[in-house]
Write a protein that holds these residues in place. Structure first.
Motif, PDB file in Angstrom:
ATOM      1  N   ILE A 238       0.832  -1.207   0.000  1.00  0.00           N
ATOM      2  CA  ILE A 238       0.000   0.000   0.000  1.00  0.00           C
ATOM      3  C   ILE A 238       0.865   1.255   0.000  1.00  0.00           C
ATOM      4  CG2 ILE A 238      -1.591   1.373   1.411  1.00  0.00           C
ATOM      5  CD1 ILE A 238      -2.974  -0.860  -0.049  1.00  0.00           C
ATOM      6  N   VAL A 239       1.896   1.273   0.822  1.00  0.00           N
ATOM      7  CA  VAL A 239       2.781   2.433   0.899  1.00  0.00           C
ATOM      8  C   VAL A 239       3.473   2.684  -0.440  1.00  0.00           C
ATOM      9  CG1 VAL A 239       4.948   3.264   1.888  1.00  0.00           C
ATOM     10  CG2 VAL A 239       3.192   2.328   3.382  1.00  0.00           C
ATOM     11  N   THR A 240       3.890   1.612  -1.092  1.00  0.00           N
ATOM     12  CA  THR A 240       4.558   1.756  -2.394  1.00  0.00           C
ATOM     13  C   THR A 240       3.596   2.301  -3.441  1.00  0.00           C
ATOM     14  OG1 THR A 240       5.957  -0.150  -1.854  1.00  0.00           O
ATOM     15  CG2 THR A 240       5.937   0.566  -4.139  1.00  0.00           C
ATOM     16  N   ALA A 241       2.356   1.831  -3.400  1.00  0.00           N
ATOM     17  CA  ALA A 241       1.362   2.236  -4.400  1.00  0.00           C
ATOM     18  C   ALA A 241       0.903   3.679  -4.232  1.00  0.00           C
ATOM     19  CB  ALA A 241       0.159   1.295  -4.339  1.00  0.00           C
ATOM     20  N   PHE A 242       0.861   4.168  -2.999  1.00  0.00           N
ATOM     21  CA  PHE A 242       0.286   5.500  -2.763  1.00  0.00           C
ATOM     22  C   PHE A 242       1.276   6.520  -2.196  1.00  0.00           C
ATOM     23  CE2 PHE A 242      -3.230   2.499  -2.657  1.00  0.00           C
ATOM     24  CZ  PHE A 242      -4.133   3.094  -3.516  1.00  0.00           C
ATOM     25  N   GLY A 243       2.484   6.076  -1.867  1.00  0.00           N
ATOM     26  CA  GLY A 243       3.466   6.992  -1.291  1.00  0.00           C
ATOM     27  C   GLY A 243       3.859   8.126  -2.214  1.00  0.00           C
ATOM     28  N   GLY A 244       4.096   7.805  -3.479  1.00  0.00           N
ATOM     29  CA  GLY A 244       4.499   8.832  -4.433  1.00  0.00           C
ATOM     30  C   GLY A 244       3.426   9.888  -4.634  1.00  0.00           C
ATOM     31  N   GLY A 245       2.175   9.448  -4.730  1.00  0.00           N
ATOM     32  CA  GLY A 245       1.062  10.383  -4.901  1.00  0.00           C
ATOM     33  C   GLY A 245       0.897  11.285  -3.685  1.00  0.00           C
ATOM     34  N   ALA A 246       1.117  10.720  -2.502  1.00  0.00           N
ATOM     35  CA  ALA A 246       0.998  11.509  -1.273  1.00  0.00           C
ATOM     36  C   ALA A 246       2.065  12.599  -1.221  1.00  0.00           C
ATOM     37  CB  ALA A 246       1.109  10.592  -0.054  1.00  0.00           C
ATOM     38  N   ILE A 247       3.301  12.246  -1.602  1.00  0.00           N
ATOM     39  CA  ILE A 247       4.394  13.226  -1.624  1.00  0.00           C
ATOM     40  C   ILE A 247       4.097  14.314  -2.652  1.00  0.00           C
ATOM     41  CG2 ILE A 247       6.836  13.571  -2.121  1.00  0.00           C
ATOM     42  CD1 ILE A 247       7.334  10.732  -1.107  1.00  0.00           C
ATOM     43  N   ARG A 248       3.626  13.903  -3.818  1.00  0.00           N
ATOM     44  CA  ARG A 248       3.293  14.868  -4.871  1.00  0.00           C
ATOM     45  C   ARG A 248       2.207  15.831  -4.409  1.00  0.00           C
ATOM     46  NH1 ARG A 248      -0.227  12.086  -8.734  1.00  0.00           N
ATOM     47  NH2 ARG A 248      -1.666  12.603  -7.042  1.00  0.00           N
ATOM     48  N   ASN A 249       1.153  15.302  -3.787  1.00  0.00           N
ATOM     49  CA  ASN A 249       0.062  16.148  -3.316  1.00  0.00           C
ATOM     50  C   ASN A 249       0.534  17.157  -2.283  1.00  0.00           C
ATOM     51  OD1 ASN A 249      -1.555  14.668  -4.971  1.00  0.00           O
ATOM     52  ND2 ASN A 249      -2.705  13.634  -3.358  1.00  0.00           N
TER      53      ASN A 249
END
Length: 204
Positions: free
Chosen positions: A37-48
């Motif tokens: 889950i962290v791998t799948a959504f970590g990048g989007g969270a940082i971008r946001n």
């Protein structure tokens, strides 16, 4: 529609990549799901966070969370003999996720009418952010910080999209395939970026 397709592809690829790394490190089932889950959504969270988008936007992606959970479950249930070469496949899935999320992140920046620099940064962070968090949690040196060619491909995708050289759906899909192939080739042939070591040379 194109943005949503890249979101789904990237989510599946990175969720599987995170689960693979977790199993390589012999994490328990909770660790496998968490890392996926962290791998799948970590990048989007940082971008946001960088683009000043509310964190709550992440929790509105219910369908993507479900897709990630299903992907992780399927990987976890695979017979052991069928995943004997996970290390190689993990890098292939990682390449797919990097490409899909880099394009998705850059498209997001362009949609917000942000400058080219923002599209490049959004592409890099969305494409490699989840992988950075995954590697850190797995006790590994993040790929993006090695001399290995990795985030450069995400930056190139962000530049191309930021300059609006590709707009049509077919062109975006072609870019996705090209970036994925370039990342896989750089992994197979061990392409590297210039680097300088400060470690003292040991004379034998």
């Amino acid at each position: 529609m194109t943005w949503e397709i890249f979101s789904v592809v990237g989510t599946i690829a990175f969720a599987i990549s995170g689960a693979i790394i977790a199993m390589e490190e012999e994490y328990d089932i909770f660790g496998v799901y968490l890392l996926g889950i962290v791998t799948a959504f970590g990048g989007g969270a940082i971008r946001n966070a960088l683009l000043d988008i509310p964190v709550s936007a992440l929790w509105e992606q219910t369908s993507l969370f479900q897709i990630a959970l299903v992907s992780i479950t399927l990987v976890f249930l695979f017979p052991h003999k069928s995943i004997a070469h996970w290390n190689r496949w993990g890098n292939y899935f990682d390449a797919v996720g990097l490409s899909a999320f880099a394009i998705q992140g850059a498209l997001y920046a362009v949609h917000l009418n942000l400058p080219v620099a923002a599209a490049i940064v959004a592409g890099i962070l969305t494409g490699s952010g989840g992988g950075i968090i995954r590697d850190l949690l797995a006790g590994r040196k993040p790929l993006v910080l090695k001399q290995e060619v990795y985030a450069v491909w995400a930056g190139i995708a962000g530049l191309i999209i930021g300059l609006e050289w590709v707009k049509a759906d077919w062109a975006l899909y072609t870019l996705f395939v090209v970036i994925t192939i370039l990342r896989i080739i750089s992994y197979i042939y061990k392409w590297t970026l210039p680097f300088k070591s400060l470690k003292p040379t040991i004379v034998k």
